[in-house]
Design a protein around this motif. Sequence first.
Motif, PDB file in Angstrom:
ATOM      1  N   LEU A  49       0.804  -1.223   0.000  1.00 51.55           N
ATOM      2  CA  LEU A  49       0.000   0.000   0.000  1.00 51.55           C
ATOM      3  C   LEU A  49       0.839   1.276   0.000  1.00 51.55           C
ATOM      4  CD1 LEU A  49      -2.639  -1.109   2.631  1.00 51.55           C
ATOM      5  CD2 LEU A  49      -2.963  -0.994   0.183  1.00 51.55           C
ATOM      6  N   GLY A  50       2.128   1.160   0.141  1.00 54.06           N
ATOM      7  CA  GLY A  50       2.945   2.366   0.196  1.00 54.06           C
ATOM      8  C   GLY A  50       3.374   2.658   1.616  1.00 54.06           C
ATOM      9  N   GLN A  51       4.228   3.670   1.760  1.00 54.77           N
ATOM     10  CA  GLN A  51       4.889   3.875   3.041  1.00 54.77           C
ATOM     11  C   GLN A  51       3.986   4.452   4.131  1.00 54.77           C
ATOM     12  OE1 GLN A  51       7.840   2.825   4.229  1.00 54.77           O
ATOM     13  NE2 GLN A  51       7.705   1.674   2.327  1.00 54.77           N
ATOM     14  N   GLN A  52       2.993   5.221   3.725  1.00 57.04           N
ATOM     15  CA  GLN A  52       2.192   5.898   4.753  1.00 57.04           C
ATOM     16  C   GLN A  52       1.049   5.006   5.204  1.00 57.04           C
ATOM     17  OE1 GLN A  52       1.255   9.447   2.528  1.00 57.04           O
ATOM     18  NE2 GLN A  52       2.358  10.630   4.053  1.00 57.04           N
ATOM     19  N   VAL A  53       1.396   3.986   5.955  1.00 57.36           N
ATOM     20  CA  VAL A  53       0.364   3.076   6.437  1.00 57.36           C
ATOM     21  C   VAL A  53       0.463   2.993   7.948  1.00 57.36           C
ATOM     22  CG1 VAL A  53      -0.438   0.704   6.450  1.00 57.36           C
ATOM     23  CG2 VAL A  53       0.346   1.706   4.342  1.00 57.36           C
ATOM     24  N   ARG A  54      -0.682   3.034   8.594  1.00 59.87           N
ATOM     25  CA  ARG A  54      -0.680   2.767  10.031  1.00 59.87           C
ATOM     26  C   ARG A  54      -1.875   1.887  10.371  1.00 59.87           C
ATOM     27  NH1 ARG A  54      -4.215   5.620  13.353  1.00 59.87           N
ATOM     28  NH2 ARG A  54      -5.368   7.260  12.285  1.00 59.87           N
ATOM     29  N   ILE A  55      -1.727   1.206  11.483  1.00 58.87           N
ATOM     30  CA  ILE A  55      -2.848   0.397  11.964  1.00 58.87           C
ATOM     31  C   ILE A  55      -3.645   1.283  12.908  1.00 58.87           C
ATOM     32  CG2 ILE A  55      -3.497  -1.764  13.079  1.00 58.87           C
ATOM     33  CD1 ILE A  55      -1.734  -2.281  10.711  1.00 58.87           C
ATOM     34  N   GLY A  56      -4.907   1.436  12.635  1.00 51.52           N
ATOM     35  CA  GLY A  56      -5.708   2.383  13.426  1.00 51.52           C
ATOM     36  C   GLY A  56      -6.701   1.672  14.320  1.00 51.52           C
ATOM     37  N   ARG A  57      -6.988   2.332  15.422  1.00 51.13           N
ATOM     38  CA  ARG A  57      -8.065   1.863  16.304  1.00 51.13           C
ATOM     39  C   ARG A  57      -9.093   2.984  16.369  1.00 51.13           C
ATOM     40  NH1 ARG A  57      -7.383   0.253  21.297  1.00 51.13           N
ATOM     41  NH2 ARG A  57      -6.885  -1.921  21.387  1.00 51.13           N
ATOM     42  N   PRO A  58     -10.299   2.646  16.700  1.00 49.86           N
ATOM     43  CA  PRO A  58     -11.320   3.713  16.731  1.00 49.86           C
ATOM     44  C   PRO A  58     -11.084   4.682  17.877  1.00 49.86           C
ATOM     45  CG  PRO A  58     -12.236   1.652  17.518  1.00 49.86           C
ATOM     46  CD  PRO A  58     -10.886   1.338  16.975  1.00 49.86           C
ATOM     47  N   LEU A  59     -11.658   5.843  17.701  1.00 48.95           N
ATOM     48  CA  LEU A  59     -11.625   6.897  18.717  1.00 48.95           C
ATOM     49  C   LEU A  59     -12.243   6.371  20.012  1.00 48.95           C
ATOM     50  CD1 LEU A  59     -10.881   9.799  17.818  1.00 48.95           C
ATOM     51  CD2 LEU A  59     -13.286  10.331  17.895  1.00 48.95           C
ATOM     52  N   ARG A  60     -11.794   6.960  21.104  1.00 46.03           N
ATOM     53  CA  ARG A  60     -12.433   6.555  22.361  1.00 46.03           C
ATOM     54  C   ARG A  60     -13.671   7.417  22.593  1.00 46.03           C
ATOM     55  NH1 ARG A  60      -8.023   6.342  26.889  1.00 46.03           N
ATOM     56  NH2 ARG A  60      -7.353   8.253  25.886  1.00 46.03           N
ATOM     57  N   VAL A  61     -14.736   6.776  22.950  1.00 46.91           N
ATOM     58  CA  VAL A  61     -15.959   7.521  23.269  1.00 46.91           C
ATOM     59  C   VAL A  61     -16.371   7.188  24.686  1.00 46.91           C
ATOM     60  CG1 VAL A  61     -16.787   7.721  20.910  1.00 46.91           C
ATOM     61  CG2 VAL A  61     -17.412   5.748  22.247  1.00 46.91           C
ATOM     62  N   ALA A  62     -17.173   8.084  25.241  1.00 43.18           N
ATOM     63  CA  ALA A  62     -17.527   7.970  26.655  1.00 43.18           C
ATOM     64  C   ALA A  62     -18.379   6.732  26.909  1.00 43.18           C
ATOM     65  CB  ALA A  62     -18.305   9.209  27.094  1.00 43.18           C
ATOM     66  N   GLY A  63     -17.995   5.983  27.893  1.00 44.51           N
ATOM     67  CA  GLY A  63     -18.810   4.866  28.341  1.00 44.51           C
ATOM     68  C   GLY A  63     -18.601   3.577  27.587  1.00 44.51           C
ATOM     69  N   LEU A  64     -17.683   3.571  26.622  1.00 48.26           N
ATOM     70  CA  LEU A  64     -17.474   2.361  25.836  1.00 48.26           C
ATOM     71  C   LEU A  64     -16.733   1.335  26.689  1.00 48.26           C
ATOM     72  CD1 LEU A  64     -17.955   1.388  22.907  1.00 48.26           C
ATOM     73  CD2 LEU A  64     -15.596   1.974  22.456  1.00 48.26           C
ATOM     74  N   PRO A  65     -17.254   0.119  26.807  1.00 48.96           N
ATOM     75  CA  PRO A  65     -16.534  -0.878  27.608  1.00 48.96           C
ATOM     76  C   PRO A  65     -15.203  -1.258  26.958  1.00 48.96           C
ATOM     77  CG  PRO A  65     -18.569  -1.793  26.700  1.00 48.96           C
ATOM     78  CD  PRO A  65     -18.534  -0.368  26.315  1.00 48.96           C
ATOM     79  N   GLU A  66     -14.288  -1.692  27.803  1.00 48.32           N
ATOM     80  CA  GLU A  66     -12.924  -1.959  27.340  1.00 48.32           C
ATOM     81  C   GLU A  66     -12.923  -2.990  26.213  1.00 48.32           C
ATOM     82  OE1 GLU A  66     -10.286  -0.338  28.315  1.00 48.32           O
ATOM     83  OE2 GLU A  66      -9.035  -1.498  26.931  1.00 48.32           O
ATOM     84  N   LYS A  67     -13.790  -3.977  26.336  1.00 45.70           N
ATOM     85  CA  LYS A  67     -13.760  -5.050  25.343  1.00 45.70           C
ATOM     86  C   LYS A  67     -14.248  -4.583  23.976  1.00 45.70           C
ATOM     87  CE  LYS A  67     -18.228  -7.291  26.028  1.00 45.70           C
ATOM     88  NZ  LYS A  67     -19.177  -6.576  26.723  1.00 45.70           N
ATOM     89  N   ALA A  68     -14.858  -3.425  23.915  1.00 44.87           N
ATOM     90  CA  ALA A  68     -15.361  -2.930  22.639  1.00 44.87           C
ATOM     91  C   ALA A  68     -14.519  -1.778  22.107  1.00 44.87           C
ATOM     92  CB  ALA A  68     -16.809  -2.493  22.789  1.00 44.87           C
ATOM     93  N   THR A  69     -13.293  -1.651  22.593  1.00 48.71           N
ATOM     94  CA  THR A  69     -12.465  -0.543  22.111  1.00 48.71           C
ATOM     95  C   THR A  69     -11.515  -0.984  21.011  1.00 48.71           C
ATOM     96  OG1 THR A  69     -10.933  -1.019  23.890  1.00 48.71           O
ATOM     97  CG2 THR A  69     -12.507   0.740  24.273  1.00 48.71           C
ATOM     98  N   GLY A  70     -11.523  -2.259  20.652  1.00 48.97           N
ATOM     99  CA  GLY A  70     -10.573  -2.760  19.666  1.00 48.97           C
ATOM    100  C   GLY A  70     -10.896  -2.311  18.259  1.00 48.97           C
ATOM    101  N   ALA A  71      -9.976  -2.664  17.355  1.00 41.27           N
ATOM    102  CA  ALA A  71     -10.133  -2.261  15.962  1.00 41.27           C
ATOM    103  C   ALA A  71     -11.373  -2.878  15.331  1.00 41.27           C
ATOM    104  CB  ALA A  71      -8.892  -2.672  15.178  1.00 41.27           C
TER     105      ALA A  71
END
Lengths: 442, 295
Positions: free
Chosen positions: A375-397
Amino acid sequence: MFDLYRSQRAMRAMRQNAMQRGVVAILDIGTSKIACLILRFDPAPAPTDGVGPMAGQSAFRIIGAATTRSRGVRFGEIEAMHETERAIRTAVQNAQKMAQVRVDHVIATVSGGGPRSYGLAGQIELRGAQVAEHDVAEVLSACEMPDIGPGREVLHAQPVNFALDHRSGMNDPRGQVGDMLACDVHMLSVDGHVVENLLHAVKRCDLELAGLASAAYVSGISSLVEDEQELGAACIDMGGGVTGLSIFWRKHLIYADAVAMGGDHVTSDISKGLQISLSTAERLKTLHGGVVATSIDDRDMIELGGETGDFEIDRRTVSRAELIGIMRPRVEEILEEARARLDVAGFEALPSQQIVLTGGGSQIPGLDTLAPRILGQQVRIGRPLRVAGLPEKATGAAFASAVGLCLFAAHPQDEFWDFDILPERNGTRSLRRAMRWFKENW
Amino acid sequence: MRPLKRRRRAQRGSDPAPSRLSYRLQRLALTPAVRRGFTFGVPLAAIALMGTLTFADEARRDRLFAWIDEARAKIESREEFMVRLMSIEGASDRLAADIRELLPLDFPVSSFDLDLAAMQDAVRTLEAVEEASLRVRPGGVLDIRVTERVPTFVWRSGEELLLIDATGHPVTTIDARIERTDLPLLSGIGADRAAAEANEIIRAAGPILTRLRGLVRIGERRWDVVLDEGQKIRLPELRPVQALEQVLAVDEAQDLFARDVILVDMRVPRRPTVRIRQEAAETLRQVKMTELGDD
């Protein structure tokens, strides 16, 4: 086009209704899991010192979250209605139990259905008048509707750019003076039956659909940071059955597409290659999988296990390098396909070409080494933004699209159907034209 | 192909999904109105139902009311609430006797049984009572404070003699004028209604008070002042006090009433008239005849 306008407006009204009631559910119906989040909208966010509310996500709070294994969904499309309905019921009931609130309105994602992007352009003459709200509506309705094919529905139609005479790149032309108002609209169409099935499944669960969004689009909202959205970036959401692609520029979605391949194909490759069951293959993939083999992987032997009762079969072992050897070609294929779609979309033309990988598939170890080669050099693995009240188990990619849908629900983009287009306007005009022709010729 | 017919028994065990019924029931339970109904409505309804069923039986109802009455009576007849005495303050012996006659209470009586407001109204109906206040004092004493009307005039009304106070309200009757010689006498129809005016006239008549026999109301509109020896002053309807003062001023200066005057008529104040006695008039005429030889 007008039927769609009306049904989408009805959906918007329902969403407003739900927002006023303060509770709305988010339903991400994916190929491998179904996630249900329940949002509570607060009338006024509590003041914070230091960094203020980011991107408006402090206006809501997640009060219930539940995930369940998806059933009856293939390639992001509902295949067995009853099974899917039961899975949705499971997720919604658990989320309701956690939230202790009954929800009636859901906003759902559409990940399958073969999304197709169209760029629309329209322009009207203003003759030196100030641009008013109805002018914006008029220029949007002046866009020429392309032939999107039979049985396809418009999912998004968002104005991405306004131009007034020689000035382009405007977000909001209202109140400005010019002679010619032009606009660019990004339209996304999906298969109508997919949407219909989704609607039906949701209705069977006694819920009302208050909005629909493309999964690729909402993962982009949650995974790309604001600068990336502004300067141009692509989000590749590697899901179970579908890999969604979305390109953002100037904080607008300008292209979305989907590759009908995902993590489930990797699992089925492992299952076929190692002659093991799908569930074992899934376990091997998540526990031992990877895409870059090193020398130690040759000696890292993995017990396959099994319950056939045949010792020879049940006690097989495989080296991790072999597992990687099965997984890597498929992941490469997915990424190459995504690259091809990006090339078709003209991704090179953007000023910045950041690519963000997200979704459950992006958690494969070694992807950060493999992806830049394709894909080229500018690649990163992203995770979603943190939102209020989201349980830890639902914070993954894997929850990128669910979280993105929350943000989308709180701050929806202006769509074509948000503007009041007077349907009789076109009618009267043509009637007037006919009258004039009549007078001139008789 | 997946079997299209659902096999119920086999699916139940492994399926984590809620049945449609349980899903709907849970949603119903989470509905705010239903929740409120369960937390408040159902207990209230249960209590109401229990009460209704308990009191549907008449015998049980009667027993409860009997028990309530008994408990009530027991509390009311306690020593602390009993009234044993009546004390009357501010009333003459005669009025006190009247009041005791009016309120026939056979002590001891519970203070719950005393209707103080009604008793106060009853005491107020007595003519001689201007104001009355009743209260039950600690120690079981019914305390009645009375403000008695003060008789100001004796009013001869027809055959009977009434004592009336300054506002004209009757206080009591007397048998003979001699019983209350200290009070001035009024007579004539409607004299009680003009008692206030009479009071002012009496006050103004200070210099001739010893000679004053009484005031007579004439035609229910004006006063006559009657002095001894048959002398009389007729006062006007309006401003009688000023007219009387005028007469008294003349009396002081010229000894009017020491002369043979029988009537001073002030009914028209600008034209006072004096009548002298018959004999005096004749004497005067003879004097004039002898002195002047002519009338």
